[in-house]
Design a protein around this motif. Structure first.
Motif, PDB file in Angstrom:
ATOM      1  N   VAL A  72       0.460  -1.545  -0.234  1.00  0.00           N
ATOM      2  CA  VAL A  72       0.191  -0.608   0.160  1.00  0.00           C
ATOM      3  C   VAL A  72       0.746   1.340   0.252  1.00  0.00           C
ATOM      4  O   VAL A  72       2.127   1.172   0.886  1.00  0.00           O
ATOM      5  N   MET A  73       0.936   2.236  -0.808  1.00  0.00           N
ATOM      6  CA  MET A  73       1.467   3.178  -0.769  1.00  0.00           C
ATOM      7  C   MET A  73       0.688   5.034  -0.606  1.00  0.00           C
ATOM      8  O   MET A  73      -0.263   4.551  -0.519  1.00  0.00           O
ATOM      9  N   GLY A  74       1.431   5.262  -0.081  1.00  0.00           N
ATOM     10  CA  GLY A  74       0.625   6.716   0.265  1.00  0.00           C
ATOM     11  C   GLY A  74       1.784   7.803   0.316  1.00  0.00           C
ATOM     12  O   GLY A  74       2.923   8.048  -0.085  1.00  0.00           O
ATOM     13  N   VAL A 112      -1.613  12.803   2.719  1.00  0.00           N
ATOM     14  CA  VAL A 112      -2.381  13.626   2.168  1.00  0.00           C
ATOM     15  C   VAL A 112      -3.336  12.365   1.344  1.00  0.00           C
ATOM     16  O   VAL A 112      -4.256  12.563   0.657  1.00  0.00           O
ATOM     17  N   ALA A 113      -3.058  10.967   0.930  1.00  0.00           N
ATOM     18  CA  ALA A 113      -3.654   9.842  -0.043  1.00  0.00           C
ATOM     19  C   ALA A 113      -2.702   8.776  -0.057  1.00  0.00           C
ATOM     20  O   ALA A 113      -1.584   8.848   0.262  1.00  0.00           O
ATOM     21  N   GLY A 161      -4.831  -0.406  -7.285  1.00  0.00           N
ATOM     22  CA  GLY A 161      -5.286   1.082  -7.185  1.00  0.00           C
ATOM     23  C   GLY A 161      -6.547   0.631  -7.103  1.00  0.00           C
ATOM     24  O   GLY A 161      -6.460   1.739  -7.644  1.00  0.00           O
ATOM     25  N   GLY A 162      -6.977   0.427  -6.990  1.00  0.00           N
ATOM     26  CA  GLY A 162      -8.918  -0.060  -6.731  1.00  0.00           C
ATOM     27  C   GLY A 162      -8.830   0.593  -5.738  1.00  0.00           C
ATOM     28  O   GLY A 162     -10.515   1.344  -6.261  1.00  0.00           O
ATOM     29  N   SER A 163      -8.946   1.490  -4.861  1.00  0.00           N
ATOM     30  CA  SER A 163      -9.266   1.604  -3.738  1.00  0.00           C
ATOM     31  C   SER A 163      -8.447   2.967  -3.347  1.00  0.00           C
ATOM     32  O   SER A 163      -6.618   2.902  -3.203  1.00  0.00           O
ATOM     33  N   THR A 164      -8.579   4.228  -3.546  1.00  0.00           N
ATOM     34  CA  THR A 164      -7.528   5.502  -2.814  1.00  0.00           C
ATOM     35  C   THR A 164      -8.366   5.818  -1.435  1.00  0.00           C
ATOM     36  O   THR A 164      -9.534   5.606  -1.817  1.00  0.00           O
ATOM     37  N   HIS A 165      -7.455   6.591  -0.831  1.00  0.00           N
ATOM     38  CA  HIS A 165      -8.623   7.857  -0.134  1.00  0.00           C
ATOM     39  C   HIS A 165      -7.742   8.732   0.403  1.00  0.00           C
ATOM     40  O   HIS A 165      -5.783   9.030   0.141  1.00  0.00           O
ATOM     41  N   TYR A 166      -8.113  10.048   1.024  1.00  0.00           N
ATOM     42  CA  TYR A 166      -7.469  11.270   0.724  1.00  0.00           C
ATOM     43  C   TYR A 166      -8.202  12.265   1.972  1.00  0.00           C
ATOM     44  O   TYR A 166      -8.810  12.179   2.984  1.00  0.00           O
ATOM     45  N   VAL A 185       7.031  19.693   2.399  1.00  0.00           N
ATOM     46  CA  VAL A 185       8.027  18.707   2.522  1.00  0.00           C
ATOM     47  C   VAL A 185       6.898  17.478   2.178  1.00  0.00           C
ATOM     48  O   VAL A 185       5.932  17.156   2.703  1.00  0.00           O
ATOM     49  N   TYR A 186       6.985  16.776   0.256  1.00  0.00           N
ATOM     50  CA  TYR A 186       6.410  15.506  -0.327  1.00  0.00           C
ATOM     51  C   TYR A 186       6.774  14.604  -0.225  1.00  0.00           C
ATOM     52  O   TYR A 186       8.122  14.401   0.268  1.00  0.00           O
ATOM     53  N   TYR A 187       5.761  13.175   1.093  1.00  0.00           N
ATOM     54  CA  TYR A 187       7.580  12.778   0.899  1.00  0.00           C
ATOM     55  C   TYR A 187       5.800  11.007   0.674  1.00  0.00           C
ATOM     56  O   TYR A 187       4.905  11.411   0.521  1.00  0.00           O
TER      57      TYR A 187
END
Length: 125
Positions: A33-35, A48-49, A55-60, A93-95
């Motif tokens: 799972v990536m974020g 953030v997301a 890749g079928g499910s996303t969250h923000y 800064v985005y990680y």
């Protein structure tokens, strides 16, 4: 061990767009799972997301819904964050981060196993 490298940050005017990329070293990238998280100056790091393994499910987070889109290409071991209608409050800064276990809706940074070194995004008005 998963090595993550972010790119695509920069200095942009409010209303502009940027696309962040995060390349992963692991050939089993699709198991993670990536974020995306961000840390503004003087503040704690925030979710953030997130995107599920296939890749079928996303969250923000609420403040980026409708403006940011997370996606992934498992064939390229890469996750993206398309950021539109940027605001000065998006400056941070985005990680990129990865976790082997857990679900995409768990936004706790302590649940992530691997982190990139970050890419800065500055939005001026």
């Amino acid at each position: 061990q998963v090595h993550l490298v972010e790119s695509g940050g920069g200095l942009v005017q409010a209303g502009a767009s940027l696309r962040l990329s995060c390349a992963a070293s692991k050939h089993t990238f699709s198991n993670y799972v990536m974020g995306w998280f961000r840390q503004a100056p003087g503040k704690e790091r925030d979710f953030v997301a997130g995107i599920s393994r296939a890749g079928g499910s996303t969250h923000y987070r609420e403040s980026v819904k409708g403006r940011f889109t997370i996606s992934r290409d498992n064939a390229k071991n890469t996750v993206y964050l398309q950021m539109n209608s940027l605001k000065p409050t998006d400056t941070a800064v985005y990680y990129c981060a990865a976790k082997r276990y857990g679900i995409v809706t768990n936004t706790d940074e302590n649940a992530m196993d691997y982190w990139g070194t970050g890419t800065p995004v500055t939005v001026f008005s």
